[in-house]
Design an enzyme around this catalytic site. Structure first.
Site, mmCIF file in Angstrom:
data_model
loop_
_atom_site.group_PDB
_atom_site.id
_atom_site.type_symbol
_atom_site.label_atom_id
_atom_site.label_comp_id
_atom_site.label_asym_id
_atom_site.label_seq_id
_atom_site.Cartn_x
_atom_site.Cartn_y
_atom_site.Cartn_z
ATOM 1 C CB SER A 165 -0.891 -0.164 1.153
ATOM 2 O OG SER A 165 -1.549 1.287 1.478
ATOM 3 C CE1 TYR B 82 -4.189 -2.102 4.987
ATOM 4 C CE2 TYR B 82 -3.576 0.352 4.703
ATOM 5 C CZ TYR B 82 -3.985 -0.900 4.128
ATOM 6 O OH TYR B 82 -3.798 -1.110 2.776
#
Length: 255
Positions: free
Chosen positions: A142, A155
């Site tokens: 990501s 995350y």
């Protein structure tokens, strides 16, 4: 069931988002597919949809369970055993609030899925991938691997692991036909965000209103491009954002 002359692709988290789009993209091109995920009914629907294009094998799997991953690999039918492409897509984000107000259970779920699950699958598949004349691992990281933002605490850290793990694996296998890529998407519109906000449609809508986000099909096209590069080319990492997103200025909090 059709047979395929193209490589076999194993996709984790194939029941939604990037994984489902990748299954469709590779399947339409004729690649043989091994599709895994926790929702058997969605796997069955995908298999029905794609079996006209390619050979499809589905397996209901929770990547967090290392024994289940080993069992899946051992049970693969002979015609699906020569896996040449692994797409480590299974992953999730939960919550976007400040750290001390976050659920510890959510933190553990993200770590166990995004890190432990990816490690489980990779470790089990490496012996097979290394036997192939050309093989590819695409790890879904990501932009949070590289850039910090409020609410990304665990995350973002878990995706930073994915990116660094990809680089370290590539160092281990330099000089071999195994290529490893960290694929790092930015703002993307998929069920991923709805899960993050606990199914809150209003919060989901607020994220995307007025933007033109990446779509799962965009990321699937990039995955296919990575996999089809000539065997002497390794794509180390790709960070991709929609044009409606860019790097923010560093935040300064004034008292």
């Amino acid at each position: 069931m059709m047979t395929s002359r193209l490589p076999t692709v194993l996709i984790t988290g194939a029941t939604s988002g990037f994984g489902r789009a990748a299954a469709r993209r590779f399947g339409e091109m004729g690649y043989a597919l091994i599709l895994t995920g926790r929702r058997q009914e969605r796997l069955a629907e995908l298999a029905d949809e794609l079996s006209q294009h390619c050979a499809v094998y589905t397996y209901s799997l929770d990547v967090r369970d290392s024994e289940a991953v080993v069992d899946m690999v051992q049970q693969l039918p002979q015609e699906f055993r020569n896996i040449e492409i692994l797409i480590n897509n299974a992953g999730l984000a939960l919550g976007a609030g400040v750290a001390h107000q976050s659920s510890l259970d959510d933190w553990h779920t993200m770590i166990n899925t995004n890190i432990t699950g990816l490690v489980n699958v990779t470790h089990s598949l490496l012996p097979i991938l290394l036997e192939q004349p050309k093989s590819t691992i695409i790890n879904l990281a990501s932009i949070a691997s590289n850039w910090c933002y409020p609410g990304a605490h665990v995350y973002g850290a878990s995706k930073a692991f994915v990116a660094q793990f990809s680089r370290n694996l590539r160092s281990d296998y330099a000089g071999t036909p195994l290529r490893i890529t960290s694929l790092e998407p930015g703002l993307s519109e998929s069920e991923f965000s709805l899960v993050r906000f606990g199914g809150d449609q209003d919060k989901y809508n607020q994220i995307y209103n007025g933007t033109n986000p990446l779509q799962p099909e965009d990321i699937a096209d990039i995955m296919l491009w990575i996999a089809e590069q000539p065997s002497h080319i390794n794509i180390n990492s790709i960070e991709v954002m929609p044009t409606s997103q860019a790097w923010d200025n560093f935040k300064v909090v004034k008292s």
